[in-house]
Design a protein around this motif. Structure first.
Motif, short mmCIF file in Angstrom:
data_model
loop_
_atom_site.label_atom_id
_atom_site.label_comp_id
_atom_site.label_asym_id
_atom_site.label_seq_id
_atom_site.Cartn_x
_atom_site.Cartn_y
_atom_site.Cartn_z
N MET A 1 0.96 -1.39 -0.22
CA MET A 1 -0.28 0.11 0.13
C MET A 1 1.06 0.62 -0.66
O MET A 1 0.99 2.27 -0.85
CB MET A 1 -1.02 0.00 1.44
CG MET A 1 -1.68 0.93 0.91
SD MET A 1 -2.94 0.80 -0.16
CE MET A 1 -3.78 -0.43 0.34
N LEU A 5 1.56 4.93 -2.44
CA LEU A 5 1.51 6.60 -2.32
C LEU A 5 2.06 7.29 -2.67
O LEU A 5 3.07 7.18 -3.40
CB LEU A 5 1.80 6.52 -0.77
CG LEU A 5 1.28 5.81 0.52
CD1 LEU A 5 1.83 6.33 1.92
CD2 LEU A 5 -0.22 7.16 0.18
N ALA A 26 3.41 0.81 14.21
CA ALA A 26 2.71 2.00 13.32
C ALA A 26 2.29 0.94 11.72
O ALA A 26 1.84 0.54 11.78
CB ALA A 26 2.99 2.84 12.85
N ARG A 30 -2.05 -2.76 11.72
CA ARG A 30 -3.12 -2.10 10.73
C ARG A 30 -4.47 -2.35 10.91
O ARG A 30 -4.89 -4.12 11.72
CB ARG A 30 -2.44 -3.24 9.38
CG ARG A 30 -1.02 -2.18 9.13
CD ARG A 30 -0.84 -2.98 7.69
NE ARG A 30 -0.75 -3.49 6.88
CZ ARG A 30 -0.76 -2.47 5.36
NH1 ARG A 30 -0.54 -1.58 5.60
NH2 ARG A 30 -2.12 -2.41 4.78
N PRO A 31 -5.23 -2.02 10.20
CA PRO A 31 -6.93 -1.77 10.92
C PRO A 31 -6.50 -2.99 9.37
O PRO A 31 -6.03 -3.51 8.63
CB PRO A 31 -7.43 -0.53 10.57
CG PRO A 31 -6.43 0.38 9.39
CD PRO A 31 -5.12 -0.38 10.18
N ARG A 32 -7.84 -4.05 9.98
CA ARG A 32 -8.13 -4.99 8.39
C ARG A 32 -10.14 -5.23 9.12
O ARG A 32 -10.31 -6.33 10.03
CB ARG A 32 -7.49 -6.28 8.59
CG ARG A 32 -7.43 -7.34 7.88
CD ARG A 32 -7.34 -8.53 7.61
NE ARG A 32 -6.93 -9.06 8.39
CZ ARG A 32 -8.32 -9.58 8.86
NH1 ARG A 32 -8.50 -10.34 7.74
NH2 ARG A 32 -8.54 -11.28 9.61
N TYR B 44 -11.70 3.36 3.95
CA TYR B 44 -10.92 3.11 5.75
C TYR B 44 -9.61 3.44 5.71
O TYR B 44 -9.43 3.69 4.11
CB TYR B 44 -11.91 2.26 6.45
CG TYR B 44 -11.54 0.89 5.90
CD1 TYR B 44 -11.57 -0.36 5.25
CD2 TYR B 44 -9.87 0.47 7.48
CE1 TYR B 44 -11.32 -1.22 5.31
CE2 TYR B 44 -9.28 -0.61 7.05
CZ TYR B 44 -10.02 -1.84 6.69
OH TYR B 44 -9.54 -2.91 6.34
N THR B 45 -8.79 4.12 6.24
CA THR B 45 -7.70 4.60 6.85
C THR B 45 -7.56 4.01 7.83
O THR B 45 -8.11 3.82 9.04
CB THR B 45 -7.31 6.01 6.16
OG1 THR B 45 -7.96 6.30 7.47
CG2 THR B 45 -7.86 6.27 4.70
N ASP B 46 -5.35 3.68 7.76
CA ASP B 46 -4.73 3.54 9.38
C ASP B 46 -4.80 4.75 9.92
O ASP B 46 -5.30 5.95 8.91
CB ASP B 46 -4.49 2.20 8.81
CG ASP B 46 -3.05 3.45 8.32
OD1 ASP B 46 -3.23 4.64 8.10
OD2 ASP B 46 -2.30 2.85 6.93
N VAL B 47 -4.26 4.96 11.06
CA VAL B 47 -4.02 5.88 11.62
C VAL B 47 -3.09 7.09 10.77
O VAL B 47 -3.37 8.37 11.35
CB VAL B 47 -3.61 5.78 12.97
CG1 VAL B 47 -4.34 5.12 13.87
CG2 VAL B 47 -2.32 5.32 12.91
N ASN B 48 -2.43 6.68 9.51
CA ASN B 48 -1.31 7.33 9.18
C ASN B 48 -2.38 7.88 8.07
O ASN B 48 -1.73 8.73 7.03
CB ASN B 48 -0.50 6.09 8.38
CG ASN B 48 0.25 6.28 10.35
OD1 ASN B 48 0.55 7.09 11.31
ND2 ASN B 48 0.93 4.98 9.89
N ASN B 50 -3.67 5.98 5.40
CA ASN B 50 -3.18 5.66 3.72
C ASN B 50 -4.25 4.12 3.63
O ASN B 50 -5.68 3.79 4.39
CB ASN B 50 -2.75 3.71 4.43
CG ASN B 50 -0.85 4.80 4.80
OD1 ASN B 50 -0.16 5.85 3.84
ND2 ASN B 50 -0.61 4.16 6.00
N PRO B 51 -5.14 4.93 2.81
CA PRO B 51 -6.27 4.06 2.11
C PRO B 51 -6.43 3.08 2.06
O PRO B 51 -5.46 2.24 1.37
CB PRO B 51 -6.59 5.20 1.15
CG PRO B 51 -5.04 4.69 0.29
CD PRO B 51 -4.37 5.48 1.39
N LEU B 52 -7.51 1.88 2.79
CA LEU B 52 -7.66 0.52 2.26
C LEU B 52 -9.32 0.50 2.23
O LEU B 52 -9.56 0.88 2.44
CB LEU B 52 -8.04 0.08 3.38
CG LEU B 52 -5.55 0.52 4.47
CD1 LEU B 52 -6.07 0.05 5.75
CD2 LEU B 52 -5.02 -0.86 3.47
#
Lengths: 171, 299
Positions: A1, A5, A26, A30-32, B44-48, B50-52
């Motif tokens: 990912m 950027l 960090a 990660r969110p998932r 959504y994004t993570d806390v930074n 970054n798009p997910l």
């Protein structure tokens, strides 16, 4: 990912880089989000007293006039908060949105009439110009809505789940 | 402030796109067999920042066939005995798939009916209109295969028997029934009111009461058409009573003397029928009367 950027994003991230320990957290945490959609159909049944009740049944087939209920269940299986979750679901072709059938708990609900390019609060209105030049503002037809969206007001913490519901009627 | 400006502009965009967004209107509903599928997306994004993105499973349902049949409109007409009356109807497949609509036409009086395809779509019965066939072999004539939203134009005929009383009303129930597993049906009603002649005959004699022999009696016979259509070929026959003798040359029709002989005029005595006055009145319009008189002498 990260590779997708733009270059300036990487540069900024490098400048504001936090101490080594936090950086490691960090990157790994990660969110998932995992999302699942279920479909049921509203069926009207009569009790022995002749009163009508609406029940939800598994869908084997559907016909014009049937009301379909979509439930979108999403859960954060990751280890970091998912920020700004937006759930987008198309209104399937051959169906139209049932007004007021959505839940809005914890999220802002919006609709699209342009294939998901832009979203607006429900209902969408348009200006209609009469032959005599006068104009009036009217709500668009239900068949105009192409997508629904929920924008969560709070991040979705690891392990948390939410759901969103909306209904469509088969045309 | 910048966000607000952008949102404000965005809210105007639907005004530009709406005419494009409106899809075709399907009167018949979504076609049978259409697969309705749905898949949700979560961005959504993570806390930074970054798009997910994640997408759901796909759920589907197949649109089943719904049958809707209409037969329109109801019609009404008047007819006289012996007529064959025709009524035009539209049979519409309002369902969401192909259908074959079975048709029946039943007269309330049991009169003969027939069903035709209005081949030239004229709405009237013309020589090219052919009897409906049983295209699916189920024992009932039908429209043939009708696509969703398609219309079959048909003609129903009903034949009024010859001897039907004035004022008789007949209804033909035209029923269209879907051939689908969950059959839908509709009916149209054709009402036929019969205009027929309705004859009455009133006979009087003068002088009335007991009379001695040799008295001359004058008989007056009034024939009236009380019906709603012409009575054609009206013939009055009146036998001379026993113990009396016809007075030669005494017959009149509507005040005009008629001869006793054969076909020279409307009347005769003892020619068409023995010892009877026969008066060929002809056609009597609705409400019209004919008055016949003749004399006899008591023997």
């Amino acid at each position: 990912m990260g590779a997708r950027l733009p270059a300036w994003g990487v540069a900024v991230a490098a400048v504001v880089a936090v101490p080594a320990g936090d950086t490691a957290v960090a990157q790994d945490a990660r969110p998932r989000i995992v999302v699942d959609v279920s479909l049921k159909k509203e069926v009207v049944v009569r009790d022995p007293q002749g009163r009508e009740h609406v029940t939800l049944e598994e869908v084997t087939s559907s016909g014009p006039g049937d009301t379909l209920v979509y439930r979108i269940h999403y859960v954060n299986r990751g280890e970091a908060p998912a920020v700004n979750p937006r759930v987008v679901d198309p209104v399937p072709p051959g169906t139209e949105l049932v007004p007021g059938s959505w839940d809005t708990e914890g999220a802002d609900f919006s609709v699209s009439v342009d294939g998901g390019r832009t979203f607006h609060p429900y209902p969408v209105r348009r200006t209609v110009t009469q032959p005599d030049g006068a104009s009036s503002i009217q709500e668009v037809a239900l068949s105009s809505y192409t997508h629904v969206r929920w924008t969560c007001r709070e991040p979705l913490a690891p392990g948390d789940a939410r759901s969103a519901v909306f209904k469509v009627k088969v045309r | 402030m910048k966000r607000c400006l952008i949102r404000g502009i965005a809210s105007l965009l639907p005004l530009l796109f709406l005419t494009l967004a409106a899809g075709p209107v399907l009167a018949a509903g979504t076609p049978a067999g259409t697969v309705i599928s749905n898949q949700a997306t979560v961005d959504y994004t993570d806390v930074n920042g970054n798009p997910l993105q994640t997408v759901s499973n796909i759920v589907t349902t197949v649109v089943s066939q719904v049958s809707i049949v209409t037969v329109d409109p109801d019609r009404a007409s008047s007819a006289t005995p012996g007529d064959t009356v025709h009524y035009a109807h539209d049979v519409t497949n309002g369902g969401n798939g192909d259908d074959t609509v079975d048709l029946t036409a039943v007269s309330s009086n049991g009169w003969a009916t027939a069903l035709f395809l209005d081949a030239d779509a004229s709405g009237t019965f013309t020589p090219g209109d052919t009897p409906l066939a049983d295209s699916d072999g189920d024992g009932t004539v039908d429209t043939g295969l009708l696509a969703a939203d398609a219309v079959a134009r048909i003609i129903v005929s009903v034949t009024v028997p010859a001897a039907i009383a004035n004022g008789t009303v007949d209804t033909v129930t035209v029923t269209g029934t879907s051939s689908q597993p969950l059959p839908a049906s509709d009916t149209a009603i054709d009402t036929t009111t019969i205009n027929a002649p309705d004859m009455s005959v009133v006979k009087s004699v003068a002088p009335a009461g007991p009379q001695p022999p040799a008295t001359v009696l004058t008989y007056t016979v009034v024939v009236t058409n009380n019906g709603a259509s012409d009575a054609a070929g009206v013939v009055l026959t009146d036998a001379v009573p026993a113990n009396t003798t016809y007075v030669p040359g005494s017959m009149t029709l509507d005040g005009v003397g008629k001869t006793d002989g054969g076909p020279d005029d409307e009347g005769d005595f003892n020619v068409t029928a023995p010892n009877a006055v026969t008066m060929t009145i002809g056609t009597l319009a609705p409400g019209a009367t004919a008055t016949v008189t003749f004399q006899v002498t008591i023997d």
